[in-house]
Design a protein around this motif. Structure first.
Motif, PDB file in Angstrom:
ATOM      1  N   SER A 228       0.844  -1.190   0.000  1.00 64.14           N
ATOM      2  CA  SER A 228       0.000   0.000   0.000  1.00 64.14           C
ATOM      3  C   SER A 228       0.885   1.249   0.000  1.00 64.14           C
ATOM      4  N   PRO A 229       0.371   2.381  -0.481  1.00 59.57           N
ATOM      5  CA  PRO A 229       1.207   3.567  -0.725  1.00 59.57           C
ATOM      6  C   PRO A 229       1.974   4.086   0.487  1.00 59.57           C
ATOM      7  N   ASN A 230       1.463   3.865   1.686  1.00 61.49           N
ATOM      8  CA  ASN A 230       2.145   4.421   2.860  1.00 61.49           C
ATOM      9  C   ASN A 230       3.264   3.530   3.406  1.00 61.49           C
ATOM     10  N   ARG A 231       3.632   2.476   2.650  1.00 64.09           N
ATOM     11  CA  ARG A 231       4.713   1.570   3.044  1.00 64.09           C
ATOM     12  C   ARG A 231       4.586   1.143   4.515  1.00 64.09           C
ATOM     13  N   PRO A 232       3.553   0.387   4.826  1.00 67.35           N
ATOM     14  CA  PRO A 232       3.363  -0.012   6.223  1.00 67.35           C
ATOM     15  C   PRO A 232       4.426  -0.999   6.683  1.00 67.35           C
ATOM     16  N   VAL A 233       4.688  -0.979   7.976  1.00 71.15           N
ATOM     17  CA  VAL A 233       5.543  -1.993   8.593  1.00 71.15           C
ATOM     18  C   VAL A 233       4.631  -3.082   9.146  1.00 71.15           C
ATOM     19  N   LEU A 234       4.852  -4.321   8.726  1.00 74.42           N
ATOM     20  CA  LEU A 234       4.049  -5.439   9.217  1.00 74.42           C
ATOM     21  C   LEU A 234       4.821  -6.165  10.308  1.00 74.42           C
ATOM     22  N   VAL A 235       4.122  -6.446  11.406  1.00 73.47           N
ATOM     23  CA  VAL A 235       4.746  -7.065  12.571  1.00 73.47           C
ATOM     24  C   VAL A 235       4.343  -8.531  12.644  1.00 73.47           C
ATOM     25  N   PHE A 236       5.351  -9.403  12.613  1.00 71.69           N
ATOM     26  CA  PHE A 236       5.129 -10.832  12.785  1.00 71.69           C
ATOM     27  C   PHE A 236       5.181 -11.187  14.268  1.00 71.69           C
ATOM     28  N   ASP A 237       4.677 -12.348  14.595  1.00 66.80           N
ATOM     29  CA  ASP A 237       4.661 -12.797  15.987  1.00 66.80           C
ATOM     30  C   ASP A 237       6.059 -13.205  16.445  1.00 66.80           C
TER      31      ASP A 237
ATOM     32  N   MET B 124      13.717  -0.203  15.041  1.00 71.36           N
ATOM     33  CA  MET B 124      13.377   1.113  14.492  1.00 71.36           C
ATOM     34  C   MET B 124      14.497   1.627  13.582  1.00 71.36           C
ATOM     35  N   HIS B 125      15.724   1.347  13.955  1.00 74.65           N
ATOM     36  CA  HIS B 125      16.864   1.731  13.102  1.00 74.65           C
ATOM     37  C   HIS B 125      16.753   1.032  11.748  1.00 74.65           C
ATOM     38  N   PHE B 126      16.443  -0.270  11.768  1.00 72.95           N
ATOM     39  CA  PHE B 126      16.321  -1.008  10.513  1.00 72.95           C
ATOM     40  C   PHE B 126      15.181  -0.448   9.658  1.00 72.95           C
ATOM     41  N   ILE B 127      14.087  -0.081  10.309  1.00 68.24           N
ATOM     42  CA  ILE B 127      12.927   0.435   9.581  1.00 68.24           C
ATOM     43  C   ILE B 127      13.226   1.809   8.985  1.00 68.24           C
ATOM     44  N   GLU B 128      13.719   2.701   9.817  1.00 67.17           N
ATOM     45  CA  GLU B 128      13.875   4.101   9.408  1.00 67.17           C
ATOM     46  C   GLU B 128      15.093   4.330   8.514  1.00 67.17           C
ATOM     47  N   ASP B 129      16.170   3.582   8.740  1.00 65.88           N
ATOM     48  CA  ASP B 129      17.414   3.837   8.011  1.00 65.88           C
ATOM     49  C   ASP B 129      17.686   2.830   6.898  1.00 65.88           C
ATOM     50  N   LEU B 130      17.126   1.617   7.016  1.00 63.54           N
ATOM     51  CA  LEU B 130      17.429   0.578   6.033  1.00 63.54           C
ATOM     52  C   LEU B 130      16.205   0.102   5.257  1.00 63.54           C
ATOM     53  N   GLY B 131      15.049   0.688   5.545  1.00 66.73           N
ATOM     54  CA  GLY B 131      13.857   0.395   4.755  1.00 66.73           C
ATOM     55  C   GLY B 131      13.211  -0.944   5.015  1.00 66.73           C
TER      56      GLY B 131
ATOM     57  N   ASP C  19      22.175  -6.752  16.392  1.00 60.12           N
ATOM     58  CA  ASP C  19      23.488  -6.163  16.149  1.00 60.12           C
ATOM     59  C   ASP C  19      24.277  -6.951  15.104  1.00 60.12           C
ATOM     60  N   LEU C  20      24.211  -8.284  15.187  1.00 59.93           N
ATOM     61  CA  LEU C  20      24.951  -9.114  14.242  1.00 59.93           C
ATOM     62  C   LEU C  20      24.223  -9.280  12.907  1.00 59.93           C
ATOM     63  N   MET C  21      22.998  -8.789  12.831  1.00 67.09           N
ATOM     64  CA  MET C  21      22.247  -8.846  11.578  1.00 67.09           C
ATOM     65  C   MET C  21      22.432  -7.572  10.743  1.00 67.09           C
ATOM     66  N   LYS C  22      22.967  -6.527  11.337  1.00 68.95           N
ATOM     67  CA  LYS C  22      22.947  -5.209  10.703  1.00 68.95           C
ATOM     68  C   LYS C  22      23.602  -5.197   9.327  1.00 68.95           C
ATOM     69  N   ASP C  23      24.802  -5.764   9.211  1.00 66.84           N
ATOM     70  CA  ASP C  23      25.501  -5.738   7.924  1.00 66.84           C
ATOM     71  C   ASP C  23      24.750  -6.528   6.863  1.00 66.84           C
ATOM     72  N   HIS C  24      24.148  -7.656   7.256  1.00 73.01           N
ATOM     73  CA  HIS C  24      23.395  -8.474   6.300  1.00 73.01           C
ATOM     74  C   HIS C  24      22.134  -7.740   5.840  1.00 73.01           C
ATOM     75  N   ILE C  25      21.460  -7.085   6.786  1.00 70.12           N
ATOM     76  CA  ILE C  25      20.249  -6.334   6.446  1.00 70.12           C
ATOM     77  C   ILE C  25      20.601  -5.154   5.537  1.00 70.12           C
ATOM     78  N   ARG C  26      21.717  -4.495   5.820  1.00 63.36           N
ATOM     79  CA  ARG C  26      22.136  -3.382   4.966  1.00 63.36           C
ATOM     80  C   ARG C  26      22.414  -3.878   3.540  1.00 63.36           C
ATOM     81  N   TYR C  27      23.019  -5.044   3.412  1.00 64.40           N
ATOM     82  CA  TYR C  27      23.285  -5.600   2.083  1.00 64.40           C
ATOM     83  C   TYR C  27      21.977  -5.853   1.334  1.00 64.40           C
ATOM     84  N   LEU C  28      21.010  -6.466   2.014  1.00 57.11           N
ATOM     85  CA  LEU C  28      19.724  -6.724   1.369  1.00 57.11           C
ATOM     86  C   LEU C  28      19.022  -5.425   1.013  1.00 57.11           C
ATOM     87  N   SER C  29      19.105  -4.454   1.904  1.00 56.00           N
ATOM     88  CA  SER C  29      18.483  -3.153   1.640  1.00 56.00           C
ATOM     89  C   SER C  29      19.058  -2.507   0.384  1.00 56.00           C
TER      90      SER C  29
END
Length: 293
Positions: free
Chosen positions: A11-20, A280-287, A233-243
Motif C-alpha cells: 500500500s502507498p504508505n509503506r506499512p511496517v508489518l509485525v510478525f509474531d 526502528m533503526h532497521f525500519i527508518e534507516d534501512l527500509g 546487532d549481528l544482523m545489521k551488515d546483512h540487512i544493509r546488504y539486502l536493503s
C-alpha cells in the motif's frame, strides 16, 4: 485474484508489518505435560498439539494478536513428514498442517478489522536433514515439503514462510515444493524466505548473504530477510546488504540478543525497549518493512 496480504504490504504508505514471536518458548511456559502431547512418545512434538491440545496453541496465537501482531505463524515449524517421522507421525503430516492453518485462520478472523487485517503465515522450518551436508537427497526433501505445503494451502494460509533457513539447497527444495502446489491448485499465494546467518557471518553451510541473494533472486519471492540465530546487532551488515541489493521487500526477525545460559534456561538479554530501538533503526534507516522477534 489479488492477495489481501500483498495489497497491505505494498500500500502507498509503506506499512511496517509485525510478525509474531516464538511458538516453542511460549508453549514451554505453559508447563505442558506428556498427556497434553498425547503421551510420552509424543512429548516435545509441538506440531502434534494442534490435535491433542489445540487450546495451548490458540493461547499463543491470541497472545501475539493481543499484543498487536499483524501476522501469526502456524504451529508447523517441524511439520514435514521427515521431522514428524521421529515421532512416528509422518502419515499425519498433511492433516496436522491443515489443522494448524485452520486453527490460526479461525483466530485471526476474530481479530481482523478493515483497518487492521490479520494474516496467517504457513511456517516451514529447515527440518533436521540438510541436503548440502549429505543428510538427505534433494528429491526426498522436495517431496516432504510438498506434503506440508498441500496441508497449509488447503488450510487457508495467507502466505508461505520458509524460515530459519541454513542451506540454500534446502530453500530451493521448499520453494520448488511451493511452486508445485501452486501449479496443482491453480492459484499463487505470497512467499517469504527468511535465512539464518550464524555468528561467524555466514549460513550454517558457509553461504554468505550475497551468495544466497544471487541464488534466490530468480525465484518469485515477495519478502526476503533474516530471522533467529543472533540479535539485531549481528544482523545489521546483512540487512544493509539486502536493503542495498535485494529486489524483494526486506524482513528482520531477530532474537533478543544471543541466548545465554542462566540457571539452565535460555535467557535473552535485550529488553523490549532495546529490541524496539534496534528494529526502528532497521525500519527508518534501512527500509525494512517486515519485523518481529
Amino acid at each position: 485474484m489479488t492477495s489481501a496480504f500483498l495489497e497491505r504490504l505494498h500500500s502507498p504508505n509503506r506499512p511496517v508489518l509485525v510478525f509474531d514471536g516464538a511458538m516453542g518458548t511460549n508453549l514451554q511456559v505453559q508447563n505442558l505435560t506428556a498427556e497434553d502431547f498425547g503421551g510420552p512418545e509424543y512429548e516435545g512434538c509441538n506440531e502434534y498439539l494442534v490435535k491433542t491440545k489445540p487450546d495451548a496453541v490458540a493461547t499463543v496465537h491470541r497472545g501475539f494478536l493481543d499484543a498487536g501482531a499483524d501476522v501469526i505463524e502456524t504451529d508447523t515449524f517441524g511439520g514435514t513428514p521427515l521431522v514428524l517421522a521421529e515421532y512416528d507421525l509422518a502419515d499425519q503430516a498433511y492433516d496436522l498442517n491443515k489443522a494448524a492453518a485452520e486453527l490460526a485462520k479461525r483466530i485471526t478472523a476474530d481479530y481482523s478489522t478493515p483497518e487492521k487485517p490479520r494474516f496467517v503465515a504457513g511456517s516451514m522450518g529447515p527440518g533436521t536433514k540438510l541436503p548440502t551436508l549429505g543428510h538427505i537427497d534433494f528429491d526426498s526433501l522436495h517431496q516432504a515439503y510438498i506434503t506440508q505445503v498441500e496441508g497449509l494451502y488447503d488450510g487457508g494460509v495467507d502466505l508461505f514462510l520458509i524460515e530459519t533457513c541454513q542451506d540454500v539447497l534446502q530453500i530451493k527444495a521448499a520453494l520448488n515444493a511451493v511452486e508445485t502446489v501452486f501449479e496443482q491448485r491453480g492459484q499463487r499465494r505470497p512467499i517469504m524466505v527468511s535465512v539464518t546467518m550464524e555468528q561467524f557471518g555466514t549460513m550454517l553451510v558457509g553461504s554468505e548473504i550475497g551468495a544466497a541473494l544471487a541464488i534466490l533472486e530468480p525465484y518469485n519471492i515477495d519478502i526476503l530477510g533474516l530471522n533467529c540465530a543472533t540479535g539485531p546487532d549481528l544482523m545489521k551488515d546483512h540487512i544493509r546488504y539486502l536493503s542495498d541489493h535485494s529486489p524483494f521487500v526486506v524482513s528482520c526477525i531477530p532474537n533478543a540478543g544471543l541466548p545465554e545460559n542462566v540457571g539452565g534456561q535460555a535467557h535473552y538479554k535485550l529488553t523490549p525497549l532495546e529490541l524496539r530501538m534496534a528494529l526502528m533503526h532497521f525500519i527508518e534507516d534501512l527500509g525494512v518493512q517486515v519485523i518481529g522477534g
